[in-house]
Design a protein around this motif. Structure first.
Motif, mmCIF file in Angstrom:
data_model
loop_
_atom_site.group_PDB
_atom_site.id
_atom_site.type_symbol
_atom_site.label_atom_id
_atom_site.label_comp_id
_atom_site.label_asym_id
_atom_site.label_seq_id
_atom_site.Cartn_x
_atom_site.Cartn_y
_atom_site.Cartn_z
ATOM 1 N N ASN A 66 -45.929 -24.757 117.668
ATOM 2 C CA ASN A 66 -46.513 -23.897 116.641
ATOM 3 C C ASN A 66 -45.760 -24.092 115.333
ATOM 4 O OD1 ASN A 66 -46.348 -20.958 115.199
ATOM 5 N ND2 ASN A 66 -48.363 -21.306 116.105
ATOM 6 N N VAL A 67 -46.490 -24.042 114.214
ATOM 7 C CA VAL A 67 -45.886 -24.169 112.892
ATOM 8 C C VAL A 67 -46.318 -22.986 112.034
ATOM 9 C CG1 VAL A 67 -45.695 -25.560 110.792
ATOM 10 C CG2 VAL A 67 -45.884 -26.688 113.017
ATOM 11 N N SER A 68 -45.346 -22.350 111.394
ATOM 12 C CA SER A 68 -45.624 -21.275 110.444
ATOM 13 C C SER A 68 -44.917 -21.607 109.140
ATOM 14 C CB SER A 68 -45.123 -19.927 110.986
ATOM 15 O OG SER A 68 -45.297 -18.905 110.017
ATOM 16 N N SER A 69 -45.658 -21.640 108.027
ATOM 17 C CA SER A 69 -45.064 -22.014 106.744
ATOM 18 C C SER A 69 -45.508 -21.046 105.657
ATOM 19 C CB SER A 69 -45.464 -23.446 106.360
ATOM 20 O OG SER A 69 -46.865 -23.547 106.212
ATOM 21 N N GLN A 70 -44.665 -20.947 104.616
ATOM 22 C CA GLN A 70 -44.976 -20.020 103.532
ATOM 23 C C GLN A 70 -44.273 -20.456 102.249
ATOM 24 O OE1 GLN A 70 -47.046 -17.093 103.644
ATOM 25 N NE2 GLN A 70 -46.815 -17.473 101.449
ATOM 26 N N ASP A 71 -45.035 -20.489 101.141
ATOM 27 C CA ASP A 71 -44.457 -20.639 99.811
ATOM 28 C C ASP A 71 -44.347 -19.253 99.184
ATOM 29 O OD1 ASP A 71 -44.227 -23.589 99.350
ATOM 30 O OD2 ASP A 71 -46.373 -23.493 99.793
ATOM 31 N N TYR A 72 -43.289 -19.048 98.388
ATOM 32 C CA TYR A 72 -43.026 -17.726 97.839
ATOM 33 C C TYR A 72 -43.159 -17.711 96.324
ATOM 34 C CZ TYR A 72 -41.155 -16.810 102.470
ATOM 35 O OH TYR A 72 -41.014 -16.686 103.828
ATOM 36 N N ASP A 73 -43.489 -16.550 95.799
ATOM 37 C CA ASP A 73 -43.579 -16.306 94.371
ATOM 38 C C ASP A 73 -42.453 -15.340 93.987
ATOM 39 O OD1 ASP A 73 -44.405 -16.086 91.764
ATOM 40 O OD2 ASP A 73 -46.164 -14.841 92.192
ATOM 41 N N PRO A 74 -41.552 -15.697 93.061
ATOM 42 C CA PRO A 74 -41.695 -16.777 92.082
ATOM 43 C C PRO A 74 -41.215 -18.145 92.556
ATOM 44 C CG PRO A 74 -39.746 -15.496 91.581
ATOM 45 C CD PRO A 74 -40.407 -14.811 92.745
ATOM 46 N N GLN A 75 -40.391 -18.220 93.626
ATOM 47 C CA GLN A 75 -39.874 -19.526 94.025
ATOM 48 C C GLN A 75 -39.427 -19.481 95.477
ATOM 49 O OE1 GLN A 75 -37.555 -18.696 90.923
ATOM 50 N NE2 GLN A 75 -35.694 -18.062 91.982
ATOM 51 N N GLY A 76 -39.275 -20.681 96.055
ATOM 52 C CA GLY A 76 -38.780 -20.787 97.417
ATOM 53 C C GLY A 76 -39.891 -21.037 98.423
ATOM 54 N N ALA A 77 -39.483 -21.500 99.600
ATOM 55 C CA ALA A 77 -40.429 -21.768 100.682
ATOM 56 C C ALA A 77 -39.691 -21.659 102.005
ATOM 57 C CB ALA A 77 -41.044 -23.161 100.534
ATOM 58 N N HIS A 113 -36.346 -23.819 118.412
ATOM 59 C CA HIS A 113 -37.095 -23.697 117.170
ATOM 60 C C HIS A 113 -36.340 -24.377 116.037
ATOM 61 C CE1 HIS A 113 -34.349 -20.190 117.154
ATOM 62 N NE2 HIS A 113 -34.241 -20.470 115.876
ATOM 63 N N ILE A 114 -37.060 -24.651 114.970
ATOM 64 C CA ILE A 114 -36.472 -25.165 113.737
ATOM 65 C C ILE A 114 -36.954 -24.280 112.596
ATOM 66 C CG2 ILE A 114 -36.155 -27.158 112.232
ATOM 67 C CD1 ILE A 114 -37.112 -28.954 114.444
ATOM 68 N N THR A 115 -36.044 -23.880 111.731
ATOM 69 C CA THR A 115 -36.434 -23.106 110.555
ATOM 70 C C THR A 115 -35.802 -23.713 109.312
ATOM 71 O OG1 THR A 115 -34.557 -21.571 110.688
ATOM 72 C CG2 THR A 115 -36.556 -20.971 111.897
ATOM 73 N N VAL A 116 -36.481 -23.560 108.185
ATOM 74 C CA VAL A 116 -35.928 -23.995 106.905
ATOM 75 C C VAL A 116 -36.286 -22.965 105.846
ATOM 76 C CG1 VAL A 116 -37.965 -25.415 106.388
ATOM 77 C CG2 VAL A 116 -35.818 -25.846 105.190
ATOM 78 N N HIS A 117 -35.330 -22.690 104.977
ATOM 79 C CA HIS A 117 -35.542 -21.794 103.842
ATOM 80 C C HIS A 117 -34.927 -22.453 102.611
ATOM 81 C CE1 HIS A 117 -36.745 -18.389 106.430
ATOM 82 N NE2 HIS A 117 -35.825 -18.850 107.248
ATOM 83 N N THR A 118 -35.578 -22.308 101.470
ATOM 84 C CA THR A 118 -35.049 -22.863 100.225
ATOM 85 C C THR A 118 -34.708 -21.736 99.258
ATOM 86 O OG1 THR A 118 -37.233 -23.076 99.179
ATOM 87 C CG2 THR A 118 -36.441 -24.938 100.510
ATOM 88 N N GLU A 125 -26.214 -18.236 81.472
ATOM 89 C CA GLU A 125 -24.999 -18.382 80.675
ATOM 90 C C GLU A 125 -24.209 -19.643 81.013
ATOM 91 O OE1 GLU A 125 -22.635 -14.887 80.869
ATOM 92 O OE2 GLU A 125 -24.193 -13.566 80.059
ATOM 93 N N THR A 126 -24.377 -20.176 82.220
ATOM 94 C CA THR A 126 -23.596 -21.344 82.633
ATOM 95 C C THR A 126 -24.336 -22.664 82.463
ATOM 96 O OG1 THR A 126 -24.372 -21.214 84.927
ATOM 97 C CG2 THR A 126 -22.406 -19.939 84.351
ATOM 98 N N SER A 127 -25.659 -22.607 82.311
ATOM 99 C CA SER A 127 -26.510 -23.805 82.220
ATOM 100 C C SER A 127 -26.481 -24.630 83.500
ATOM 101 C CB SER A 127 -26.091 -24.691 81.032
ATOM 102 O OG SER A 127 -26.197 -23.976 79.820
ATOM 103 N N ILE A 128 -26.001 -24.035 84.590
ATOM 104 C CA ILE A 128 -25.956 -24.711 85.881
ATOM 105 C C ILE A 128 -27.044 -24.133 86.782
ATOM 106 C CG2 ILE A 128 -24.590 -25.224 87.929
ATOM 107 C CD1 ILE A 128 -23.537 -26.608 85.491
ATOM 108 N N ALA A 129 -27.849 -25.016 87.338
ATOM 109 C CA ALA A 129 -28.878 -24.606 88.297
ATOM 110 C C ALA A 129 -28.535 -25.203 89.657
ATOM 111 C CB ALA A 129 -30.258 -25.078 87.840
ATOM 112 N N THR A 130 -28.775 -24.454 90.706
ATOM 113 C CA THR A 130 -28.497 -24.947 92.054
ATOM 114 C C THR A 130 -29.721 -24.756 92.939
ATOM 115 O OG1 THR A 130 -27.618 -22.821 92.825
ATOM 116 C CG2 THR A 130 -26.047 -24.385 91.878
ATOM 117 N N PHE A 131 -29.792 -25.600 93.933
ATOM 118 C CA PHE A 131 -30.869 -25.536 94.917
ATOM 119 C C PHE A 131 -30.236 -25.616 96.295
ATOM 120 C CE2 PHE A 131 -33.882 -28.259 97.477
ATOM 121 C CZ PHE A 131 -34.742 -27.221 97.811
ATOM 122 N N ARG A 132 -30.465 -24.593 97.110
ATOM 123 C CA ARG A 132 -29.887 -24.553 98.454
ATOM 124 C C ARG A 132 -30.994 -24.641 99.494
ATOM 125 N NH1 ARG A 132 -28.108 -19.198 99.693
ATOM 126 N NH2 ARG A 132 -28.734 -18.943 101.861
#
Length: 262
Positions: A66-77, A113-118, A125-132
């Motif tokens: 079984n696969v369950s997926s979701q995109d989120y507002d404003p960001q992430g999946a 199971h396998i799960t992933v979250h972004t 103020e730092t001008s640094i963006a990160t993606f986890r």
């Protein structure tokens, strides 16, 4: 333990891998920061993440139930995939053939199971963006997720990586002796290609008596041009380049160490 173990009944060991990667980027203006978040959301939407996790399932010899997926507002999946060991054959009524009870199957499915979250984020103020990206693979039986590490590292821009692996429960050999581990491991690094490890500084924190393994990895020589979002490096004065490089390295070191070191 290099030879395949002869077990009595079903392998009840639960093996869990937690894989976390961080991508760091310099985005100076608010517009660039918003565009970076939008870019990440498009690059790593639920559809692409599903493909990556489905490939992981195939690599470890698991069947996707079984696969369950979701995109989120404003960001992430996020994506969740339910797995079964290929050695477990399911009938149409969800009962298992080969002398394994349906109760065991339900327990097996709950454990595999396998799960992933972004988690994209930035600070104005730092001008640094990160993606986890957080990926968790929990398997029961002969399946082990460690063989997928190079594939996972290669599918993401991995500046910092933290990995945790643990084995729980026990199974038995044919004589009834308990086995708390069914494969050889001294470090998570044993399951990562040497060419991949050459690009990172790595450290281990392992508790062998508890079957707990932890590895952290930090990119060795980041090139500034790879961390500028929508900015040409030659448009930046040398002094500013150095400041940006130091800022990026500080961010990476703090994430790697898990503390505000500066």
């Amino acid at each position: 333990m290099s030879e395949k173990l002869k077990l009595y009944g079903f392998n009840n060991l639960t093996k869990s891998l937690s894989f976390n990667i961080y991508d760091v980027c310099y985005a100076k203006t608010p517009r660039e920061q918003r565009d970076y978040i939008k870019y990440i959301d498009e690059q790593y939407n639920s559809e692409r993440l599903t493909k990556i996790l489905t490939n992981v399932a195939e690599m470890i010899g698991a069947r996707v139930l079984n696969v369950s997926s979701q995109d989120y507002d404003p960001q992430g999946a996020s994506v969740t995939i339910l797995l079964a060991d290929e050695n477990m054959r399911l009938a149409k009524n969800d009962e298992v053939e080969d002398c394994v009870s349906s109760k065991t199957v339900l327990g097996h499915l709950d454990k595999s199971h396998i799960t992933v979250h972004t988690y994209p984020e930035y600070h104005p103020e730092t001008s640094i963006a990160t993606f986890r990206v957080d990926i968790d693979v929990s398997t029961c039986g002969e399946i082990t997720p460690l063989s997928t590490l190079d594939y996972l590292i290669g599918n993401f821009d991995s500046d910092i990586i933290t990995m945790d692996y643990r084995v729980r429960g026990f199974t038995r050999d044919v004589s009834g002796r308990k086995l708390f581990m069914d494969h050889k491991i001294t470090s998570i690094q044993d399951y990562i290609m040497p060419d991949t490890l050459l690009n990172y500084d790595a450290m281990d924190i392992n508790v062998y008596q508890a079957n707990l393994f932890h590895t952290r990895m930090l990119i060795k020589e980041p090139e500034l041009s790879n961390y500028l979002f929508n900015t040409d490096i030659y448009e930046i004065p040398p002094k500013t380049r150095l400041e940006i490089s130091n800022r990026l390295r500080r961010e990476m070191l703090e994430i790697f160490s898990g503390t505000n070191v500066f």
